[in-house]
Each structure stands twice: as structure tokens, then as C-alpha cells.
Design a protein around this motif. Structure first.
Motif, short mmCIF file in Angstrom:
data_model
loop_
_atom_site.label_atom_id
_atom_site.label_comp_id
_atom_site.label_asym_id
_atom_site.label_seq_id
_atom_site.Cartn_x
_atom_site.Cartn_y
_atom_site.Cartn_z
N ARG A 1 0.84 -1.20 0.00
CA ARG A 1 0.00 0.00 0.00
C ARG A 1 0.87 1.25 0.00
N THR B 1 -4.33 7.10 -2.82
CA THR B 1 -3.83 5.86 -2.24
C THR B 1 -4.07 4.71 -3.20
N GLY B 2 -3.29 3.66 -3.02
CA GLY B 2 -3.45 2.50 -3.86
C GLY B 2 -2.52 1.38 -3.42
N THR C 1 -2.69 -0.21 -8.48
CA THR C 1 -4.15 -0.26 -8.46
C THR C 1 -4.62 0.88 -7.58
N TRP C 2 -5.30 1.81 -8.20
CA TRP C 2 -5.73 3.03 -7.54
C TRP C 2 -6.91 2.74 -6.62
N SER C 3 -6.80 3.15 -5.35
CA SER C 3 -7.89 2.96 -4.39
C SER C 3 -8.79 4.18 -4.30
#
Length: 159
Positions: free
Chosen positions: A96, A133-134, A146-148
Motif C-alpha cells: 500500500r 492511495t493504492g 491499483t488506484w484505491s
């Protein structure tokens, strides 16, 4: 509350306050260093060289938060979009990551030049801190983000 309990309560609060200040002080004042940016560039060059000679041998390269932030400070400005200021990355653990930057909306508007009075770009201005975040994963020599999500930190109105 007894005097003993008050003293104990004060001691616990004082210890917690000291720990918080010490933690902040340890992290503060560690400005990015040019050598860390150069270290990251050397690691990327080694990764690219290794990719030119594919083998079955696995190779692990560790990149630190300090190196990434030093690179962002010293070398990434020419690769970033217009208006992106002061980018930083925080490694949160287990893949993360969080990134923060300030977007200068005036610079973005000047670069894009609004097409009419009804273009929403003509009404944007100021600076907007953004946090995204991702999750970062690696596999077979590739890195995937992977984009959160993203959120503005605050809005600054133009005068």
C-alpha cells in the motif's frame, strides 16, 4: 480522584506527549538528499539493463520511500504534469502506498487556455492539495498500481 491518581494520570499524559513530540522531531528535518535520488536512478538503470538480458534468475530490488521522495524532489519535475507541486510518497506497508501533491490550478488553467466563458477551467484557481492511495504489486518484471481513491485535502479559494 485521589492525588496519587492525578499524578499517575499526569505522568501518563506527559509520557504520551513526549513520545508524540519525539516521533515528530525524528521525522522532521530529514530533507531529501541528492544521493538518494541518484541511488534510485542507478537502481532503475540496473533494472532496465537486467530486462535487456532476460534470464530465469529472479532479481529483487528494494526501493525506499526516501529514494522515491528524493527523486521526486530533484529529478521528476520534467516528467510531471504542469501544475503538480511538491509530490511525496508514503509507503504504508504490504504494497500500500499513498501519494500527496499540490495542484496549482492557475498553472493548469494557463496551460490549457479556456476555450470559452462557459469552460469550467476559466473558474478554477488556487492550489489544491490532493492525496491518492493504492496498492503497488510486482510480477514478471512489471509494476502495477491499483488506484484505491483520491481526496482533496482542502480547497483554497481564489481572491
Amino acid at each position: 480522584m485521589s492525588v496519587r491518581q492525578l499524578r499517575l494520570s499526569f505522568a501518563v499524559r506527559a509520557t504520551a506527549a513526549f513520545a508524540a513530540v519525539a516521533t515528530c522531531a525524528m521525522g522532521a528535518g530529514t530533507a531529501p538528499q541528492r544521493r538518494d535520488a541518484d541511488t534510485l536512478k542507478a537502481k532503475v538503470a540496473a533494472i532496465n539493463a537486467f530486462a535487456q538480458r532476460p534470464t530465469r534468475q529472479l532479481r529483487r530490488t528494494t526501493v525506499t520511500e526516501t529514494e522515491v521522495n528524493a527523486y521526486l524532489t530533484y529529478d521528476a519535475h520534467r516528467d510531471l504534469p504542469v501544475g503538480v507541486i511538491d509530490p511525496t510518497v508514503t509507503i504504508l506497508g504490504t504494497g500500500r502506498v499513498s501519494g500527496r501533491a499540490v495542484v496549482d490550478l492557475d498553472a493548469v488553467r494557463k496551460e490549457k487556455k479556456p476555450t470559452s466563458l462557459f469552460d469550467p477551467m476559466s473558474y478554477l484557481g488556487g492550489r489544491l492539495p490532493i492525496t491518492a492511495t493504492g496498492v503497488l504489486t510486482t510480477s514478471n518484471g512489471s509494476v502495477r498500481f491499483t488506484w484505491s481513491g483520491a481526496r482533496p485535502s482542502s480547497c483554497n479559494k481564489r481572491a
